[in-house]
Design an enzyme around this catalytic site. Structure first.
Site, PDB file in Angstrom:
ATOM      1  NE  ARG A 190      -1.269   0.116   4.663  1.00  0.00           N
ATOM      2  CZ  ARG A 190      -0.414   0.622   5.552  1.00  0.00           C
ATOM      3  NH1 ARG A 190       0.139   1.797   5.373  1.00  0.00           N
ATOM      4  NH2 ARG A 190      -0.110  -0.067   6.632  1.00  0.00           N
ATOM      5  CG  HIS A 200      -4.044   1.571   8.797  1.00  0.00           C
ATOM      6  ND1 HIS A 200      -4.479   0.343   8.359  1.00  0.00           N
ATOM      7  CD2 HIS A 200      -4.887   1.926   9.803  1.00  0.00           C
ATOM      8  CE1 HIS A 200      -5.528  -0.026   9.076  1.00  0.00           C
ATOM      9  NE2 HIS A 200      -5.802   0.914   9.947  1.00  0.00           N
ATOM     10  CE1 TYR A 221       3.697   1.520   7.899  1.00  0.00           C
ATOM     11  CE2 TYR A 221       3.138   3.037   9.680  1.00  0.00           C
ATOM     12  CZ  TYR A 221       2.818   2.427   8.480  1.00  0.00           C
ATOM     13  OH  TYR A 221       1.629   2.724   7.855  1.00  0.00           O
TER      14      TYR A 221
END
Lengths: 370, 325
Positions: free
Chosen positions: A269, A273, A283
């Site tokens: 992706r 999120h 991250y």
């Protein structure tokens, strides 16, 4: 060591043998070259163009949704860019009578299955009518509880089998979802009843921030199919043709009474999120982003189609214009839909309103009339 | 009429609905060939075939999801959760999913599911078999919760539950399964969900209760009669939604009430009933409404179970406090 290891006794070897079977299935490489001619599906030029149309449209929808969200004109939104092959090409293998049981990022599939775009926007805005799919469109609302859609899919699929319908129930989750108990219960129940289900794991490498290797010791997620005694396949989730073929194959087995399949699609992706404050730079490295962007499903499919003379800039722009126009229209429909009332909710809590709701209904009717 | 235990009445209700409606499916752990651990589904697989009455893998959440999915394909699932203490494994399917199905699909889909499950203390089970967890269920909008206290009620209520278009949690007290027989009509009949039953009429005090405590309460009422008190026993039968009309009518007649439940006191059904009485009939009351419940601990292991559970003596004591207030 108490005794010498034999082939039967060497559990480590058994695992290694299983894991090495799960190689990634690919048809188109990153440049759009066919690397697996034998696996090429029988698919018409029109269908190839339609698949590209849907992926381009979905990319535009994602961009517009992000921007509408930033303007405060959409609510909950989980970006989809990078997952078009996994989402759209798997859905492309389905038939109208099939069920689509989505996770919260899987709104594109239910749109292409028949949910009007305006309703997808209403869902994002927290309006209950967003989830009321039209009659004959077999989709569930996007599932928020990760894994719940897997056990429900086993049930729908068993129902299809009992009814003797030649249809499947297809569900989606992510790499994180494959750690849930419901994931195992879902694939195991469906396997046990040889129910016509397809379980798709879009392994986009991160469950919010948690990397895939922290979810499980398993080398792949596809191999978890072995534990349920069902076929599993690891697919290049950035390759629309590979995803399409794997899903078509699983569907054929399912409607022929051969039970469910687990499909892991390796994808990425590009965005956060959700649009509710996730910051992927915490991250993920930009090197990793770049690495995956090179695998982009639209780029490789465009190359593939252009080489066949099936796609050009004009066609692409045409889709972009259609998408923008339809999105504008759908937002207008969503804008024109009256705000949801608490009394609307009370009316559909039960088939018949119990005494407590009847009393509270009057109170809210009064409140909402002001 | 036939003399039936509650378990026989339940089997009879399942058989009736399996016959009436080909969309009714009965499934769960060991319900097929084995007929269920309490034999509630005895003989049903043989009679209706494995397509209608079938075993599931051992996983409660899977059973819940299966029920939801089958309902979406137009079936009327009647899953069994082997013991209600196992409900935590299926809580998402129950509270997170089936109870919300109508709303989250904008009214398009529903969950006409009846979850049957044994519960209840006094039979010395291992832990997490006997707990009274009905309060958890009753707190979830979208569900109905039914708890019969007699074989006759069990049959009529179970048939109604299966025919209901919303999810019903149908809780069967293990102690009542075979504790007595009574006349149960062999033909089909329904008992309306949400309707309480006055099991014993009286004029001085209302005992409002449900499940196995109905029988303890009747015993208490009989003992109190010897002391000159006329005690009414109201069996709620459905704890969600409550039958407010019957509760209030009884309290307005007797002007005194106690509420008896086997569950712990904290945040329970009895508290809800007391609150409803206060809301609607406080001026009829001659005394505070008191509760008889178990203690606010977890359900104890079997050695301490008998003392922990409310009994006739506890009910009489509390009833006297209210009667003599």
């Amino acid at each position: 060591m108490a005794s010498k290891k034999t082939a039967q006794f060497d559990a480590v070897k058994t695992l290694a043998n299983i894991e090495e079977q799960f190689e990634m299935f690919q048809i188109l490489d990153e440049e759009g070259n066919v690397v697996n001619e034998d696996a090429m599906p029988e698919i018409s030029d029109e269908d190839l163009q339609e698949l590209m149309h849907r992926m381009v449209y979905t990319r535009i929808l994602d961009q517009r949704s992000i921007s509408l969200n930033r303007q405060g004109r959409l609510g909950f939104y989980a970006p989809t860019a990078g997952q078009e092959a996994s989402q759209i090409a798997s859905h492309f293998a389905l038939e109208k009578e099939d069920w689509v049981v989505p996770g919260y990022r899987d709104v594109p599939q239910i749109i292409w299955h028949g949910l009007p775009l305006s309703q997808a926007f209403l869902f994002s805005r927290g309006h209950f009518l967003g989830n009321k799919s039209p009659e004959g469109v077999n989709v569930l609302p996007p599932q928020i509880i990760i894994g719940a859609q897997y056990v429900q899919t086993a049930g729908i699929a068993l129902g299809l089998k009992k009814r003797g319908k030649k249809a499947v129930a297809v569900t989606y989750t992510g790499d994180g979802g494959s750690s849930q108990g419901d994931f195992y219960e879902g694939i195991n129940f469906a396997g046990s009843y040889a129910a016509p289900a397809i379980f798709i794991v879009q392994n986009n490498q991160f469950a919010i921030s948690t990397p895939r290797d922290k979810q499980t010791a398993g080398k792949t997620i596809a191999q978890k199919a072995v534990s349920a005694g069902i076929p599993g396949i690891l697919v290049d989730g950035m390759d629309p043709l590979a995803v399409y073929v794997a899903t078509l194959d699983a569907r054929e087995r399912a409607v022929n009474g051969e039970g469910p399949t687990l499909i892991e699609t390796l994808c990425y992706r590009y965005g956060p999120h959700t649009m509710a404050g996730d910051d992927p730079t915490r991250y993920r490295t930009s090197e990793m982003d770049t690495e995956w962007e090179k695998k982009d499903p639209l780029v490789r499919f465009r190359n593939f189609l252009e080489a066949k003379g099936l796609w050009n800039e004009e066609k692409e722009n045409e889709v972009i214009e259609i998408a923008k126009e339809e999105i504008k229209e759908a937002i207008k429909v969503a804008d024109d839909t009256g705000k949801q009332k608490v009394t609307d909710l009370m009316e559909i809590m039960y088939d018949e309103m119990p005494y407590n709701l009847k009393e509270q209904y009057e109170i809210y009717k009064e409140k909402e009339s002001k | 009429m036939a003399q039936m235990t509650m378990i026989q009445a339940i089997t009879d209700a399942l058989r009736t609905e399996l016959k009436n409606d080909e969309n009714v499916l009965v499934f769960g752990e060991d319900v097929g060939l084995n007929g269920g651990v309490f034999r509630a589904t005895e003989g049903l697989q043989k009679e209706f075939g494995e397509d209608r009455v079938f075993d599931t893998p051992l996983a409660e959440s899977g059973i819940g999801g299966l029920a939801i999915g089958l309902a979406l394909e137009g079936y009327r699932p009647v899953p069994e959760i082997q013991f209600f203490g196992f409900v935590f494994e299926v809580m998402d399917s129950v509270s997170g999913q089936m109870a919300r199905m109508r709303y989250r699909s904008g009214g398009k889909y529903s969950s006409p599911i009846t979850i049957r499950s044994p519960f209840g203390g006094g039979v010395h089970t291992p832990e997490l078999h006997a707990d009274s967890l009905e309060g958890l269920m009753a707190q979830q909008p979208g569900l109905k919760v039914v708890i019969p206290s007699t074989p006759k009620d069990a049959k009529g209520l179970l048939i109604s539950s299966i025919r209901d278009n919303d999810p019903v949690i149908f809780l069967e007290h293990m102690k009542l399964y075979r504790s007595f027989r009574e006349d149960v009509p062999e033909e089909e009949y329904t008992i309306e969900i949400g309707k309480a039953d006055v099991k014993r009429e009286g004029t001085d005090l209302s005992i409002i209760t449900y499940g196995a405590m109905v029988h303890e309460s009747i015993k208490a009422a009989e003992a109190l009669e010897k002391d000159g008190y006329s005690v009414e026993v109201v069996d709620l039968r459905t704890i969600q939604p409550l039958d407010i009309e019957t509760i209030i009518a009884s309290v307005e007649k007797t002007n005194r009430a106690i509420v008896v439940q086997e569950a712990q006191k904290q945040a329970g059904i009895a508290a809800s009933v007391v609150a409803e009485i206060n809301d609607r009939a406080i001026l009829s009351l001659e005394a505070p409404v008191l509760r008889v419940t178990a203690a606010d601990t977890v359900f104890p292991f079997s050695q301490a179970e008998t003392v922990w559970l409310p009994n006739v003596k506890d009910i009489i004591e509390t009833a006297k406090k209210v009667l003599e207030f």
